[in-house]
Design an enzyme around this catalytic site. Structure first.
Site, PDB file in Angstrom:
ATOM      1  CB  CYS A  93      -0.965  -0.046   1.173  1.00  0.00           C
ATOM      2  SG  CYS A  93      -2.397   1.006   0.898  1.00  0.00           S
ATOM      3  CG  HIS A 198      -3.256  -3.205   4.361  1.00  0.00           C
ATOM      4  ND1 HIS A 198      -2.042  -2.680   4.728  1.00  0.00           N
ATOM      5  CD2 HIS A 198      -3.899  -2.227   3.676  1.00  0.00           C
ATOM      6  CE1 HIS A 198      -1.954  -1.419   4.301  1.00  0.00           C
ATOM      7  NE2 HIS A 198      -3.058  -1.129   3.655  1.00  0.00           N
TER       8      HIS A 198
HETATM    9  N1  GLN Z   1      -2.066   6.955   2.245  1.00  0.00           N
HETATM   10  C1  GLN Z   1      -2.215   6.060   1.136  1.00  0.00           C
HETATM   11  C2  GLN Z   1      -3.631   6.091   0.520  1.00  0.00           C
HETATM   12  O1  GLN Z   1      -4.573   6.396   1.234  1.00  0.00           O
HETATM   13  C3  GLN Z   1      -1.883   4.611   1.517  1.00  0.00           C
HETATM   14  C4  GLN Z   1      -2.795   4.091   2.642  1.00  0.00           C
HETATM   15  C5  GLN Z   1      -2.337   2.745   3.169  1.00  0.00           C
HETATM   16  O2  GLN Z   1      -1.130   2.464   3.267  1.00  0.00           O
HETATM   17  N2  GLN Z   1      -3.330   1.897   3.553  1.00  0.00           N
HETATM   18  O3  GLN Z   1      -3.794   5.781  -0.641  1.00  0.00           O
END
Ligand code: GLN
Length: 249
Positions: A93, A198
């Protein structure tokens, strides 16, 4: 000795992505493979030992801005060199987004990425929702050519678009994936992998965990083979989520 370099361990651990480190470590220990974990924080150099795995997890925009700064100099160049040399890297992510050319926040801040993957990430538009939910992805395992499925959980506002010089990790069966439009999920080039999953990703997808371990160990011994483990529990965890998610097809 396999060294797991946990990049920004205390900052990039959204939704328990540290479970990926624990999964790799345990699957080595269960096989008697010596393994150590090194946390690599802000301003700390990445020091490959010759048999390595590099991981970083997800994080909010604020942490990503700190990482972008930290990776903008020699540290990012070190990570690019590691990938070009065939090093095994997994970004999840927020970490994945920064493996591309850039990540733009909803506020319009364009964070520079490391440039490992030919991709960029755009912010969600004001009327667009975050991409949230369980995900089922079909992956063609490059090492064996067989098609497998992985499950995970996604929660990101960013929409990631792949360029010419990168392949997706897989295709979305259920969920949004890179951008909710083109059916791709994640990215893969050489031994660098990126994903929005995740969960954490690896405990429920043991074959992928073993593929990462094998790719890393074969960099020092091409003939290395992993003895099989009893994955009954992991298989049950995968099947329960996959069935629930697939039921939404
Ligand atoms: N901040 C990034 C987004 O919202 C990644 C979020 C995350 O790592 N879950 O796209």
């Amino acid at each position: 000795m396999l060294t797991i370099h946990h990049l920004y361990a205390d900052m990039m651990n959204l939704y328990g992505d540290r479970g990926n480190v624990i999964s790799i470590k345990k699957r080595c220990q269960w096989r008697g493979i010596p393994v150590e974990v090194i946390d690599v924080g802000l301003t700390e150099r990445i020091r490959p030992t010759g048999c390595d795995l590099f991981l970083f997890g997800g994080g909010q925009d604020r942490e990503q801005a700190l990482l972008a700064e930290d990776l903008s100099g020699s540290k990012g160049a070190d990570l690019r060199a590691i990938v070009e040399d065939g090093g095994v890297v997994l970004g999840v992510c927020g970490g994945y987004q920064l493996m591309g050319h850039s990540y733009e926040t909803p506020e319009g801040q364009k964070l520079p990425g490391v440039g490992i993957f030919d991709l960029h990430t755009e912010p969600r538009r004001p009327k667009e929702e975050r991409l949230i939910g369980n995900v089922l992805v079909r992956v063609r395992a490059p090492e064996t050519g067989e098609t497998r499925e992985i499950v995970g959980f996604e929660n990101h506002g960013g929409r990631t678009y792949l360029g010419e010089d990168v392949k997706p990790l897989g295709e979305v069966i259920v969920g949004y994936g890179n951008n909710g439009k083109d059916g791709t999920e994640g990215a893969r080039r050489l031994n660098a992998y990126g994903t929005y999953l995740h969960g954490s990703l690896l405990p429920k997808n043991p074959w992928l965990t073993d593929q990462f371990i094998l790719n890393a160990l074969r960099r020092t011994d091409e003939s290395f083979e992993l003895e099989p483990l009893d994955d009954t529990t992991e298989g049950r965890a995968f099947s329960s989520v996959a069935a629930r998610v697939a039921g939404r097809r």
